[in-house]
Design a protein around this motif. Sequence first.
Motif, PDB file in Angstrom:
ATOM      1  N   TYR A 358       0.799  -1.213   0.000  1.00 28.51           N
ATOM      2  CA  TYR A 358       0.000   0.000   0.000  1.00 28.51           C
ATOM      3  C   TYR A 358       0.845   1.282   0.000  1.00 28.51           C
ATOM      4  N   GLU A 359       2.004   1.217   0.685  1.00 23.84           N
ATOM      5  CA  GLU A 359       2.842   2.423   0.712  1.00 23.84           C
ATOM      6  C   GLU A 359       3.326   2.788  -0.695  1.00 23.84           C
ATOM      7  N   VAL A 360       3.702   1.756  -1.463  1.00 22.77           N
ATOM      8  CA  VAL A 360       4.157   2.014  -2.841  1.00 22.77           C
ATOM      9  C   VAL A 360       2.993   2.509  -3.693  1.00 22.77           C
ATOM     10  N   ALA A 361       1.798   1.892  -3.492  1.00 27.82           N
ATOM     11  CA  ALA A 361       0.613   2.316  -4.242  1.00 27.82           C
ATOM     12  C   ALA A 361       0.275   3.774  -3.937  1.00 27.82           C
ATOM     13  N   ASP A 362       0.388   4.151  -2.651  1.00 27.36           N
ATOM     14  CA  ASP A 362       0.113   5.543  -2.279  1.00 27.36           C
ATOM     15  C   ASP A 362       1.144   6.498  -2.867  1.00 27.36           C
ATOM     16  N   ALA A 363       2.373   6.016  -2.975  1.00 26.77           N
ATOM     17  CA  ALA A 363       3.420   6.860  -3.564  1.00 26.77           C
ATOM     18  C   ALA A 363       3.118   7.147  -5.031  1.00 26.77           C
ATOM     19  N   VAL A 364       2.584   6.146  -5.744  1.00 20.85           N
ATOM     20  CA  VAL A 364       2.207   6.353  -7.142  1.00 20.85           C
ATOM     21  C   VAL A 364       1.077   7.390  -7.220  1.00 20.85           C
ATOM     22  N   ARG A 365       0.085   7.252  -6.337  1.00 21.22           N
ATOM     23  CA  ARG A 365      -1.031   8.198  -6.315  1.00 21.22           C
ATOM     24  C   ARG A 365      -0.545   9.612  -6.026  1.00 21.22           C
ATOM     25  N   ASP A 366       0.361   9.730  -5.017  1.00 20.77           N
ATOM     26  CA  ASP A 366       0.872  11.056  -4.656  1.00 20.77           C
ATOM     27  C   ASP A 366       1.689  11.682  -5.791  1.00 20.77           C
ATOM     28  N   ALA A 367       2.435  10.851  -6.505  1.00 17.59           N
ATOM     29  CA  ALA A 367       3.224  11.364  -7.626  1.00 17.59           C
ATOM     30  C   ALA A 367       2.304  11.885  -8.731  1.00 17.59           C
ATOM     31  N   LEU A 368       1.212  11.154  -8.982  1.00 13.85           N
ATOM     32  CA  LEU A 368       0.252  11.619  -9.980  1.00 13.85           C
ATOM     33  C   LEU A 368      -0.379  12.946  -9.553  1.00 13.85           C
ATOM     34  N   ALA A 369      -0.675  13.071  -8.253  1.00 14.48           N
ATOM     35  CA  ALA A 369      -1.286  14.304  -7.745  1.00 14.48           C
ATOM     36  C   ALA A 369      -0.345  15.487  -7.946  1.00 14.48           C
ATOM     37  N   GLU A 370       0.953  15.286  -7.722  1.00 16.96           N
ATOM     38  CA  GLU A 370       1.919  16.368  -7.931  1.00 16.96           C
ATOM     39  C   GLU A 370       1.949  16.800  -9.398  1.00 16.96           C
ATOM     40  N   GLY A 371       1.658  15.857 -10.275  1.00 16.59           N
ATOM     41  CA  GLY A 371       1.631  16.170 -11.701  1.00 16.59           C
ATOM     42  C   GLY A 371       0.297  16.717 -12.174  1.00 16.59           C
ATOM     43  N   GLY A 372      -0.649  16.937 -11.243  1.00 13.89           N
ATOM     44  CA  GLY A 372      -1.929  17.531 -11.605  1.00 13.89           C
ATOM     45  C   GLY A 372      -3.024  16.520 -11.906  1.00 13.89           C
ATOM     46  N   VAL A 373      -2.795  15.241 -11.602  1.00 14.84           N
ATOM     47  CA  VAL A 373      -3.796  14.206 -11.851  1.00 14.84           C
ATOM     48  C   VAL A 373      -4.347  13.722 -10.508  1.00 14.84           C
ATOM     49  N   ARG A 374      -5.629  13.980 -10.313  1.00 12.94           N
ATOM     50  CA  ARG A 374      -6.271  13.560  -9.050  1.00 12.94           C
ATOM     51  C   ARG A 374      -6.935  12.202  -9.243  1.00 12.94           C
TER      52      ARG A 374
END
Length: 388
Positions: A358-374
């Motif tokens: 889950y930590e890795v999955a959340d990191a992917v989500r957070d990286a997308l958010a930084e790029g403007g993808v919610r």
Amino acid sequence: MHGVLLLMGSGETSPTMVEVHRAAIGALGRGPRAVLLDTPYAFQENAAEISARACRYFARSVGLDVEVNGVVAGADWVFCGPGSPTYALDRWAGGSSAGDLLARVRAREGVTVFASAAACTAGVATVPVYEIYKVGAEPYWREGLDLLGPVGLKAAVIPHYDNAEGGTHDTRFCYLGERRLARMERELPDGAGVLGIDEHTALVVDLVRERVRVAGRGGVTVRTLGGQSVLPSGATATLAELRELLRGQVRPAASPVVEAPVPPRTLGEIVRAGEESFAAELGADDVSAATRTVLRLEEDIAGWSADTEQDDGGPLQAREVLRRLIAALAAHTGRRVVAGIVPPLLAVREKFRCEGAYEVADAVRDALAEGGVRVEDTPEGPRWQVDY
């Protein structure tokens, strides 16, 4: 002999009037002496810039090398355009220019072009545009230069006759509107009528052949207390017929209307058409076509850079639209790139979630958010959207 009085409603230094100018100077021969009078706008801080733009326009588009404020007497071509009609009248009252301009028309020699504000002064009475529309003065007439007098036309010339800039209020008739014009026309000198010239339209008066022609996009309205007649683009008439119209008399058998070539579109029309094409092309995900539309619009705006009247907002407003289209194109292109990248990343994230990472999955989500993808997790699966 070649004598022409050319009255323009607007667009005097825009692409719409290029052919009208060229036709008027066609018989002047090589290297005519051309004079531009800056009198109506000489009070403006950017007067030199306006003159420079006009000179570039006449040199590049019409083929005239123009001298600013040269001697009117003996000039082959004289032009006067935008600004304040009453300021021009006040300045001319103290010099020889008014007499020299009238002498040109009486002699029926050369080309004399009066446009926009200057056209207001060409009749027996002048609309004080600034004083009435901008300052709020009670409607009144100023005595005009009356360039039409020597050819027997007793009229007040009103350019910008079909102006529609007001939107919610009536700005026709050079910003007077119907209420004020109806009041003012009752105060015209006896026997005088109104010659209303639409925007991007010209009344060409052949002083030698005693004929008139309407050129450009709109028409010329002959308005009297007894009614009105409209001469559309391409219409021709004799000066005698025009005099009768101004007296309120029924027009005799008219000369046939020659179908006029369709003049170039105004900048406002070009911009609106560009916006419509761009929206349709982007809606169909045709980025190449939308890009070509933006590039064509930029070229069109450059072609209108000399326009001194700037109807429909002019190049400044057109550039604002252009910037908005460019931003929309960039955002759309960015979304296309993102749309190709996000789904595979979400598949990888889902794989991590299924494996309990889950930590890795959340990191992917957070990286997308930084790029403007919610990313939003739902029972039906992850949903995503771009936040820019």
